[in-house]
Scaffold this motif. Sequence first.
Motif: not given
Length: 404
Positions: A348-361
């Motif tokens: 939400g509000n333009g943010e996303f969570i994903h696994a890239a190097g670590t799981v991060r936002i």
Amino acid sequence: MNFKFTALFCFILGINQLAHAQTDSTLYKKVEGLVLEAKQKYAPDKRTKIVALVQADAKKNTYVIESTEKEANTFLQSKIKGLPGKISIKSLPDTSIGENIYGVINLSVANLRTQPGNASEMATQALLGTQVDILQKDRGEFRVRTPEGYISYIPASSLVPMNAKEIADWKNSKKVIYTQEFGKSYSKADPASIRVSDLVYGDILALTAESGDFYQVSYPDKRIAFIPKGEALSFDQWLATRQLTSENVLSSAKTMMGLPYLWGGTSVKGVDCSGFTKTAYYMNGYVIPRDASQQVLAGDKIDILDKDGHFDAEKALKNLKPADLLFFASGKNSNPNARVTHVALYIGNGEFIHAAGTVRINSMLKNASNYDDFQTRTVVAARRYIGAEDAQIQKVQNNAYYKP
């Protein structure tokens, strides 16, 4: 005279050999073309279905085709009828595994690879207690199919092969699911006793008894162990409490914050991008496709692109909802129709969570401090799983590999 005769004989023999070689080459190309046609019709994704030419000897005119698809077999049988040479179709599962065409994972997290051997690329993982189909035995490893349909290889020591009766007994047994991120089972109903194995969230074991504050459980290979009751639930109770809401999916996703990226990973020991989204949905009682390029084909399409097919941030902010899946292609200026290589969960509000190097936002907004990763990728699609009517998004209890 003899010299001329010999020369003539050799010349004729050479022509015959050349003609034979050409015939062999023609047959090989014919068989290869038929396999390709069958593959395109019945097994376009080799990760989930197999139609392949696995042996070809043009000199001996012998060919072996391997297939998991009955319709492909019927098609091929009709096409190879009358062709010269010996052309056989080997259906999977094959005779190398006898009656034990099922298996149950026997490790907390089992690694599955694209080819037999630990040096091969890791394809995915499967958790303790998960049923798989066994298709073939090859060089001391099993070729298996997971509940989401993924086909890959696993060491024989990582699962317990079972026949129809044994898998029915396993599926009909009462079970518990481990609900802590990490832990272990004990040899006695005592936390000071010897460890039987490590455990991770989602591991499933057969429930055999209760002993005070512990569940007595049985592994697929019949090992007996004990798990603290506060760290597990009955599998039925766990299923009954799963509710697929955006809040729950994102809550599960955030429990994996900081986990390391692991190619092929689908557990709290490490995840790749699609393994992360798959695990977040599994924690909420759903089985979804394994890879990002498969996940983008499921769910309801969300409009986030402009008229030219490029990402439109304003439209995305308007149309996206929390827990929607965002799909990316690598490269800032890549074609929006390029193959999907990455997936994330929208917060939400333009943010996303994903696994890239670590799981991060990260954020898709240019003025955000965590925008950095977004500028290296191109968003090409978005899908909504929550509320979608799609057989690829399936409740665990409705999946054939979990239900009795």
